[in-house]
Design an enzyme around this catalytic site. Structure first.
Site, short mmCIF file in Angstrom:
data_model
loop_
_atom_site.label_atom_id
_atom_site.label_comp_id
_atom_site.label_asym_id
_atom_site.label_seq_id
_atom_site.Cartn_x
_atom_site.Cartn_y
_atom_site.Cartn_z
N SER A 161 0.83 -1.20 0.00
CA SER A 161 0.00 0.00 0.00
C SER A 161 0.88 1.26 0.00
O SER A 161 1.65 1.46 -0.92
CB SER A 161 -0.96 -0.04 1.19
OG SER A 161 -1.91 0.99 1.12
N HIS A 196 -8.27 -4.77 -0.26
CA HIS A 196 -6.99 -4.07 -0.03
C HIS A 196 -6.15 -4.69 1.08
O HIS A 196 -4.94 -4.79 0.95
CB HIS A 196 -7.28 -2.60 0.31
CG HIS A 196 -6.06 -1.72 0.30
ND1 HIS A 196 -5.35 -1.46 -0.84
CD2 HIS A 196 -5.44 -1.06 1.31
CE1 HIS A 196 -4.35 -0.65 -0.56
NE2 HIS A 196 -4.37 -0.41 0.75
N ASP A 252 -10.35 -4.62 -4.63
CA ASP A 252 -9.80 -3.54 -3.81
C ASP A 252 -10.59 -2.26 -4.06
O ASP A 252 -10.59 -1.73 -5.18
CB ASP A 252 -8.33 -3.33 -4.17
CG ASP A 252 -7.59 -2.44 -3.19
OD1 ASP A 252 -8.24 -1.58 -2.56
OD2 ASP A 252 -6.36 -2.60 -3.05
#
Length: 267
Positions: A146, A242, A211
């Protein structure tokens, strides 16, 4: 600041640290027969900051001159303690060392959470890993999850000898998560889509097809931008979002695919 002064004093006085996991919050951690070292890395030359890190180290009899170290830059809403279970699994099953660190202003790290400080952090930690763990840059794998894809892409684009790059639920850039418009390009942060074009190591991209925080199209765009000779097969994970790619039974395929990528770096 107080944190910086205490860290500096600890360093001068040879203070050592120990990781004591909160088993109430984390549950029982996976077994790992190596050693776990809690360290403060620093000071950063410009800011004087020390960053907190955990090094999961294989036992000596499992190491070789080509044993890899994964330098793990984690996501936004976590810290090195909360990542303990996953790091144990990676080190044990991939047969590599793992170093996970907290950015400036996170966890037990000093300083202020800012984009430029994440670049300083990852550069300092990378140099520490090469000096104290791997001895060779080619044995370091940068792993960015991320927001961690930002410092990882940054460093990979500037270190031609790094061993590999893993991007887990990455974004093309910070602003592009909010809007595809380039009207505010001057305010953008973490321009991964530009930096990925400059890497010279193999790249493995993982992204969940469901996601909703960082759309799947970010992973697809980054994969297309990787130089052709650095591209490996991505893992587009069905029915995952995610933050849940490694949750539940999915951890088995995750370990298999990550292991395959790590082994390919010596081919």
């Amino acid at each position: 600041c107080m944190s910086r002064r205490v860290d500096s004093d600890d360093d001068k006085n040879g203070v050592t640290y120990k990781f004591v996991p909160d088993l109430v919050m984390l549950g029982n951690l996976p077994s790992f027969h190596g050693s776990v070292h809690a360290v403060k890395i620093g000071p950063q030359k410009r800011t004087g900051v020390y960053v907190a890190a955990l090094l999961y180290k294989l036992p000596p009899h499992e190491c070789s001159p080509t044993t890899k170290t994964i330098l793990y830059s984690h996501g936004n809403a976590t810290d090195v303690g909360a990542m303990a279970g996953l790091q144990c699994l990676i080190a044990k099953n991939i047969k590599c060392h793992v170093l996970v660190y907290d950015y400036s202003g996170y966890g037990e790290s000093g300083g202020i959470p800012m984009e430029k400080n994440t670049y300083r952090d990852v550069k300092m930690v990378y140099e520490w890993v090469v000096q104290n763990v791997t001895k060779h840059e080619s044995n370091v794998i940068l792993y960015g999850q991320s927001v961690g894809s930002g410092p990882s892409c940054y460093l990979a684009s500037r270190r031609p000898n790094v061993g590999g790059l893993v991007l887990h639920s990455p974004f093309t850039s910070g602003m592009r998560v909010l809007t595809p418009s380039r009207a505010l390009a001057c305010l953008d942060i973490f321009p991964n889509i530009d930096r990925i074009k400059k890497v010279e190591c193999k790249v493995f991209i993982i992204h969940g097809k469901k996601d909703l925080e960082v759309g799947f199209e970010h992973g697809v765009a980054l994969q297309a931008a990787v130089p052709e000779d650095c591209r490996t097969d991505p893992w587009w994970v069905p029915d995952k979002a995610h933050n849940d790619i490694v949750d539940g039974p999915g951890i088995v395929e995750y370990i298999q695919r990550l292991n395959r990528f790590v082994r390919s770096l010596d081919d």
